[in-house]
Design a protein around this motif. Structure first.
Motif, PDB file in Angstrom:
ATOM      1  N   THR A  89      -7.397  -5.426   3.066  1.00 51.62           N
ATOM      2  CA  THR A  89      -6.397  -5.138   4.092  1.00 51.62           C
ATOM      3  C   THR A  89      -6.125  -6.378   4.942  1.00 51.62           C
ATOM      4  O   THR A  89      -4.968  -6.701   5.270  1.00 51.62           O
ATOM      5  N   GLU A  90      -7.207  -7.071   5.280  1.00 53.68           N
ATOM      6  CA  GLU A  90      -7.053  -8.317   6.037  1.00 53.68           C
ATOM      7  C   GLU A  90      -6.344  -9.384   5.212  1.00 53.68           C
ATOM      8  O   GLU A  90      -5.528 -10.156   5.729  1.00 53.68           O
ATOM      9  N   LEU A  91      -6.632  -9.425   3.914  1.00 58.14           N
ATOM     10  CA  LEU A  91      -6.054 -10.448   3.048  1.00 58.14           C
ATOM     11  C   LEU A  91      -4.545 -10.244   2.867  1.00 58.14           C
ATOM     12  O   LEU A  91      -3.759 -11.197   2.926  1.00 58.14           O
ATOM     13  N   PHE A  92      -4.124  -9.007   2.655  1.00 51.08           N
ATOM     14  CA  PHE A  92      -2.715  -8.717   2.384  1.00 51.08           C
ATOM     15  C   PHE A  92      -1.919  -8.408   3.656  1.00 51.08           C
ATOM     16  O   PHE A  92      -0.698  -8.307   3.588  1.00 51.08           O
ATOM     17  N   ASP A  93      -2.627  -8.203   4.777  1.00 50.08           N
ATOM     18  CA  ASP A  93      -1.970  -7.774   6.006  1.00 50.08           C
ATOM     19  C   ASP A  93      -1.221  -6.470   5.773  1.00 50.08           C
ATOM     20  O   ASP A  93      -0.120  -6.255   6.288  1.00 50.08           O
ATOM     21  N   ALA A  94      -1.815  -5.609   4.982  1.00 52.67           N
ATOM     22  CA  ALA A  94      -1.275  -4.277   4.688  1.00 52.67           C
ATOM     23  C   ALA A  94      -2.450  -3.369   4.357  1.00 52.67           C
ATOM     24  O   ALA A  94      -3.453  -3.823   3.787  1.00 52.67           O
ATOM     25  N   GLU A  95      -2.338  -2.113   4.712  1.00 51.80           N
ATOM     26  CA  GLU A  95      -3.459  -1.193   4.516  1.00 51.80           C
ATOM     27  C   GLU A  95      -3.766  -1.024   3.028  1.00 51.80           C
ATOM     28  O   GLU A  95      -2.864  -0.813   2.208  1.00 51.80           O
ATOM     29  N   ASP A 147       3.146 -10.940  -4.724  1.00 47.62           N
ATOM     30  CA  ASP A 147       4.294 -11.216  -3.854  1.00 47.62           C
ATOM     31  C   ASP A 147       3.874 -11.267  -2.388  1.00 47.62           C
ATOM     32  O   ASP A 147       4.366 -12.104  -1.620  1.00 47.62           O
ATOM     33  N   LEU A 148       2.951 -10.392  -1.976  1.00 48.23           N
ATOM     34  CA  LEU A 148       2.482 -10.401  -0.594  1.00 48.23           C
ATOM     35  C   LEU A 148       1.715 -11.686  -0.273  1.00 48.23           C
ATOM     36  O   LEU A 148       1.898 -12.286   0.789  1.00 48.23           O
ATOM     37  N   LEU A 149       0.843 -12.114  -1.202  1.00 49.24           N
ATOM     38  CA  LEU A 149       0.033 -13.305  -0.943  1.00 49.24           C
ATOM     39  C   LEU A 149       0.862 -14.583  -0.981  1.00 49.24           C
ATOM     40  O   LEU A 149       0.485 -15.589  -0.364  1.00 49.24           O
ATOM     41  N   LEU A 150       1.969 -14.561  -1.705  1.00 47.50           N
ATOM     42  CA  LEU A 150       2.829 -15.742  -1.778  1.00 47.50           C
ATOM     43  C   LEU A 150       3.904 -15.745  -0.696  1.00 47.50           C
ATOM     44  O   LEU A 150       4.853 -16.537  -0.771  1.00 47.50           O
ATOM     45  N   GLY A 151       3.772 -14.868   0.296  1.00 48.96           N
ATOM     46  CA  GLY A 151       4.698 -14.881   1.415  1.00 48.96           C
ATOM     47  C   GLY A 151       5.848 -13.932   1.306  1.00 48.96           C
ATOM     48  O   GLY A 151       6.733 -13.938   2.177  1.00 48.96           O
ATOM     49  N   TYR A 172      -8.089 -14.704  -7.627  1.00 44.15           N
ATOM     50  CA  TYR A 172      -8.599 -14.931  -6.270  1.00 44.15           C
ATOM     51  C   TYR A 172      -8.851 -13.595  -5.564  1.00 44.15           C
ATOM     52  O   TYR A 172      -9.853 -13.436  -4.850  1.00 44.15           O
ATOM     53  N   VAL A 173      -7.966 -12.635  -5.754  1.00 43.36           N
ATOM     54  CA  VAL A 173      -8.152 -11.307  -5.144  1.00 43.36           C
ATOM     55  C   VAL A 173      -9.422 -10.650  -5.685  1.00 43.36           C
ATOM     56  O   VAL A 173     -10.204 -10.053  -4.932  1.00 43.36           O
ATOM     57  N   VAL A 174      -9.658 -10.757  -6.997  1.00 43.58           N
ATOM     58  CA  VAL A 174     -10.868 -10.187  -7.592  1.00 43.58           C
ATOM     59  C   VAL A 174     -12.115 -10.856  -7.025  1.00 43.58           C
ATOM     60  O   VAL A 174     -13.116 -10.193  -6.711  1.00 43.58           O
ATOM     61  N   LEU A 175     -12.087 -12.164  -6.870  1.00 48.00           N
ATOM     62  CA  LEU A 175     -13.239 -12.885  -6.305  1.00 48.00           C
ATOM     63  C   LEU A 175     -13.533 -12.434  -4.878  1.00 48.00           C
ATOM     64  O   LEU A 175     -14.703 -12.286  -4.490  1.00 48.00           O
ATOM     65  N   GLU A 176     -12.497 -12.221  -4.083  1.00 46.01           N
ATOM     66  CA  GLU A 176     -12.699 -11.754  -2.713  1.00 46.01           C
ATOM     67  C   GLU A 176     -13.338 -10.371  -2.697  1.00 46.01           C
ATOM     68  O   GLU A 176     -14.180 -10.067  -1.846  1.00 46.01           O
ATOM     69  N   GLY A 177     -12.939  -9.523  -3.636  1.00 46.63           N
ATOM     70  CA  GLY A 177     -13.555  -8.206  -3.716  1.00 46.63           C
ATOM     71  C   GLY A 177     -14.998  -8.265  -4.164  1.00 46.63           C
ATOM     72  O   GLY A 177     -15.860  -7.533  -3.649  1.00 46.63           O
ATOM     73  N   LEU A 178     -15.311  -9.157  -5.125  1.00 51.12           N
ATOM     74  CA  LEU A 178     -16.689  -9.275  -5.614  1.00 51.12           C
ATOM     75  C   LEU A 178     -17.628  -9.810  -4.537  1.00 51.12           C
ATOM     76  O   LEU A 178     -18.827  -9.502  -4.541  1.00 51.12           O
ATOM     77  N   LYS A 179     -17.111 -10.622  -3.618  1.00 49.89           N
ATOM     78  CA  LYS A 179     -17.960 -11.161  -2.552  1.00 49.89           C
ATOM     79  C   LYS A 179     -18.613 -10.055  -1.735  1.00 49.89           C
ATOM     80  O   LYS A 179     -19.762 -10.182  -1.303  1.00 49.89           O
ATOM     81  N   LEU A 180     -17.886  -8.973  -1.514  1.00 46.85           N
ATOM     82  CA  LEU A 180     -18.427  -7.862  -0.737  1.00 46.85           C
ATOM     83  C   LEU A 180     -19.064  -6.799  -1.610  1.00 46.85           C
ATOM     84  O   LEU A 180     -19.943  -6.075  -1.159  1.00 46.85           O
ATOM     85  N   LEU A 181     -18.625  -6.696  -2.864  1.00 43.46           N
ATOM     86  CA  LEU A 181     -19.160  -5.664  -3.750  1.00 43.46           C
ATOM     87  C   LEU A 181     -20.555  -6.004  -4.247  1.00 43.46           C
ATOM     88  O   LEU A 181     -21.443  -5.134  -4.277  1.00 43.46           O
ATOM     89  N   THR A 222      -4.083   1.961  -3.157  1.00 35.07           N
ATOM     90  CA  THR A 222      -2.872   1.999  -2.352  1.00 35.07           C
ATOM     91  C   THR A 222      -2.779   0.707  -1.567  1.00 35.07           C
ATOM     92  O   THR A 222      -3.724   0.327  -0.857  1.00 35.07           O
ATOM     93  N   LEU A 223      -1.663   0.021  -1.714  1.00 36.44           N
ATOM     94  CA  LEU A 223      -1.405  -1.247  -1.015  1.00 36.44           C
ATOM     95  C   LEU A 223      -0.124  -1.082  -0.222  1.00 36.44           C
ATOM     96  O   LEU A 223       0.989  -1.176  -0.764  1.00 36.44           O
ATOM     97  N   GLY A 224      -0.283  -0.799   1.081  1.00 36.60           N
ATOM     98  CA  GLY A 224       0.893  -0.497   1.888  1.00 36.60           C
ATOM     99  C   GLY A 224       1.576   0.757   1.366  1.00 36.60           C
ATOM    100  O   GLY A 224       0.926   1.773   1.121  1.00 36.60           O
ATOM    101  N   PRO A 225       2.882   0.707   1.137  1.00 43.27           N
ATOM    102  CA  PRO A 225       3.585   1.882   0.597  1.00 43.27           C
ATOM    103  C   PRO A 225       3.490   1.997  -0.922  1.00 43.27           C
ATOM    104  O   PRO A 225       3.988   2.963  -1.493  1.00 43.27           O
ATOM    105  N   HIS A 226       2.849   1.034  -1.568  1.00 44.80           N
ATOM    106  CA  HIS A 226       2.777   1.022  -3.029  1.00 44.80           C
ATOM    107  C   HIS A 226       1.407   1.535  -3.488  1.00 44.80           C
ATOM    108  O   HIS A 226       0.415   1.421  -2.777  1.00 44.80           O
TER     109      HIS A 226
END
Length: 320
Positions: A89-95, A147-151, A172-181, A222-226
């Motif tokens: 959520t912090e990474l994408f700035d979306a829930e 698209d969200l991470l690229l602005g 990169y998104v997978v790596l960020e998730g593995l850091k906490l998992l 769920t990523l924002g409305p998607h």
């Protein structure tokens, strides 16, 4: 024939019955007829129960059942999934929300049935094991994340394969998730690391192999409305290595936790228990002469709590 009431009040009532004698006919007694041999007996003569046959049920082998039980060792500690969702959520700035939809045990030959093509496929290496697992993110959801991470605004685009740069962003998104998992996994589970990105189901099938069953965990993301599906496919060989030994500390701790969780179900059970911590051989005459405060020396003690030693006891329960 009619039936009329003389009084509608409380108490004993007297009723008058009018009978038309012209309608009375003598009844003829006909001998009972036996049903033909091919005819089924009446329902009153049938047995009181029939076996119920479940139709169209999928057959599950014992190996598949054991594989599903091993899923509990892959389950991370409480709060780990929420921590991963919070980081994304912090990474994408979306829930971001992650919920487990279903778990299936299927033959590895059906891998293509579960994975999309094209899609995003991250290959995970569980520790030092030779086996591999695969994490899939549905293509539409992967495009939104990139698209969200690229602005961008997270707009839905055509379902084209990801480019090399876009695959790098998803890695990169997978790596960020593995850091906490990874820190939240149990001690017996090999620590997964990102081994690369696969280009298509054929490459994944070549890495995972076709032997044995696989465990497919389906998560709704769920990523924002998607929203879309995220799937984790783990071969049986990887799960076998993740299960701790029977006498391990981790397994004893899990067993104790299970007993505490289900203790309320046994709160109303009443039964006799017999605990055996030692044995002694005496004659029947000596046994009959035992009285209160007599001392009997016991051999082969299996527990000495007076010395702080751990031991075992065999108990036999008899229903009350």
């Amino acid at each position: 024939m009619s039936l009329e009431s003389e009084d509608e009040g409380s108490g004993v009532h007297e009723r008058t019955m009018l009978v038309d004698l012209r309608q009375l006919r003598p009844s003829r007694q006909e001998p009972p007829q036996e049903p033909p041999a091919s005819q089924e007996p009446p329902a009153s003569q049938e047995r009181g129960w029939r076996p119920f046959a479940f139709r169209n049920l999928e057959k599950v082998s014992r190996a598949q059942g054991l594989l599903a039980e091993r899923l509990r060792w892959l389950t991370p500690a409480d709060g780990t999934t929420a921590a991963v969702a919070a980081r994304l959520t912090e990474l994408f700035d979306a829930e971001v929300r992650l919920t487990v939809e279903s778990v299936q045990v299927r033959p590895m030959a059906e891998l293509r049935r579960f994975l999309g093509d094209p899609t995003f496929l991250a290959v995970l290496a569980p520790g030092a094991l030779q086996g591999r697992a695969v994490l899939e993110v549905e293509l539409a959801l992967a495009h939104v994340a990139v698209d969200l991470l690229l602005g961008g605004a997270g707009e839905t685009v055509g379902l084209r394969p990801l480019t090399d740069i876009e695959e790098g962003v998803m890695a990169y998104v997978v790596l960020e998730g593995l850091k906490l998992l990874v820190p939240g996994l149990q001690a017996a589970v090999p620590r997964p690391r990102l081994d690369g990105v696969a280009r298509g189901v054929d490459e994944v099938s070549a890495r995972l192999g076709d032997d044995g069953p696989m465990l497919a965990v389906h998560l709704q993301a769920t990523l924002g409305p998607h929203s879309g599906m995220v799937r984790l496919v783990v071969p049986a060989a990887v799960l076998d290595a993740a299960e701790p030994a029977v006498e391990s500390t981790q397994r004893r701790a899990r067993g104790k936790a299970d007993l505490e969780a289900f203790a309320s179900r046994l709160s109303a059970v009443r039964s006799w228990l017999r605990a055996e911590i030692g044995s002694a051989e005496i004659s029947g005459q000596d046994l009959a002469s035992l009285r209160v405060k007599d001392v009997l020396l016991v051999d082969a003690l299996s527990a000495r709590t007076d010395k702080g030693e751990a031991g075992t006891a065999r108990h036999q329960a008899t229903g009350a």
